[in-house]
Design an enzyme around this catalytic site. Sequence first.
Site, PDB file in Angstrom:
ATOM      1  N   ARG A 145      -6.062  -0.339 -15.189  1.00  8.26           N
ATOM      2  CA  ARG A 145      -7.144   0.529 -14.692  1.00  8.26           C
ATOM      3  C   ARG A 145      -8.053   1.049 -15.825  1.00  8.26           C
ATOM      4  NH1 ARG A 145      -4.986  -1.104 -10.440  1.00  8.26           N
ATOM      5  NH2 ARG A 145      -4.873   0.121  -8.528  1.00  8.26           N
ATOM      6  N   SER A 155      -6.045   4.928  -4.167  1.00  5.86           N
ATOM      7  CA  SER A 155      -5.106   5.640  -5.041  1.00  5.86           C
ATOM      8  C   SER A 155      -5.854   6.751  -5.769  1.00  5.86           C
ATOM      9  CB  SER A 155      -4.548   4.715  -6.118  1.00  5.86           C
ATOM     10  OG  SER A 155      -3.892   3.633  -5.538  1.00  5.86           O
ATOM     11  N   GLU A 203      -6.977   8.692 -11.083  1.00  5.34           N
ATOM     12  CA  GLU A 203      -7.649   7.416 -11.311  1.00  5.34           C
ATOM     13  C   GLU A 203      -9.123   7.579 -10.908  1.00  5.34           C
ATOM     14  OE1 GLU A 203      -6.262   4.205  -8.783  1.00  5.34           O
ATOM     15  OE2 GLU A 203      -7.853   2.947  -9.536  1.00  5.34           O
TER      16      GLU A 203
END
Length: 347
Positions: A173, A247, A343
């Site tokens: 990520r 997420s 995130e």
Amino acid sequence: MNKKTKAKRKVKDFRNYSLTQHNTFGISAGCSRFIEFSTVAEAKETVKNLKQTDMPLLIIGGGSNLLLTKDFQGTVLHSAIKGISTTFIDGGVLVRVASGEVWDDTVAYCVQNGWYGMENLSHIPGEVGATAVQNIGAYGTEVKDIIYKVEAIEIATGKSCFFTNEECEYSYRQSRFKKDWKDKYIITHVTYRLSTIFNSHLEYGNIRKELDKEGIEHPTAMQLRNAIIKIREDKLPDPKIEGNAGSFFMNPVVSMEKFNELLAEYPEMPHYEVDEDHEKIPAGWMIDQCGWKGKSLGRAGVHSKQALVLVNKGGATGNDIVCLCDHIRKDVQDKFGIDIHPEVNII
Ligand code: EPU
């Protein structure tokens, strides 16, 4: 400007613009200026005309990884550049996709054409440009595995440039577009290197189970894509119904020492190997263990089927979501001694 140029001009340029339709959390917030361009030339013209008073900048894609906590006092840039082209190479194909294309439409198109490598990334919301920023990942695949080249415009100079996969320094990520290159480039195209030979990855999570339900032992890429869509639809809330950004947290990567300590206490703890010194622990599992799954704090909630996803229960502000995020982080820290990080890009 002569008439002909004026007629051709497609750049959308709005003052005091609402971003509610541009964030999948469905948060009501606005920005001072919003500019959307549809060609590379328009993007160049846009950056050349930016003034100091237009700053700061916020570059958005589909808004599926964005949490707005207040009106953005600056300029939001959005690429609506479209188009897909291909070049066949030995054993595969280079698929060059414009940044404003919808990611999952791109996956569908490639699978339909027999170009493989994206199928495990099916049904991820968002647009193509953001895939190269975020290094999206799911079901054992990360987009860095297939990114060949990223084309961009340097905002300071308006010049075209490109980056190889290595230069983007991808990790879980993460990419340089989120670090030292943040707000410095507008991505215009991403080229993916795909294979014309299908090599299925079925090991992750519930893929096998889902295929078994359908009686499929050796899936085609389209069957695998459909199975993943089914799994995601079952587990993740539809942002059109309940605002969310997928997420909310990243899965923390911990040292082997910390991992072994936790495993002794929680032998059933799910985990994924990162390298020989590190393991990744699902944040969703930890949040679930803290009792947050399906719970709410005011208008912000934790999804009942996947605790990693925070949802707008209706009329939540960005700060309602941040407040829930802070409570969760504290509880995870107290129980597991791990600081989990969002995130989602919180503005
Ligand atoms: N788990 C729980 N309770 C929960 C959620 C998860 O016990 O509420 C457990 C699951 O049973 C499983 C483990 O945690 O053993 C991992 O769960 P899952 O396979 O659902 O994946 P994840 O690690 O929570 C990551 C990605 C997802 C991606 C899935 C599948 C991140 C931050 N998230 O989630 O990506 O779809 O793997 O590959 O890495 C996204 O980025 O928006 C996203 C949805």
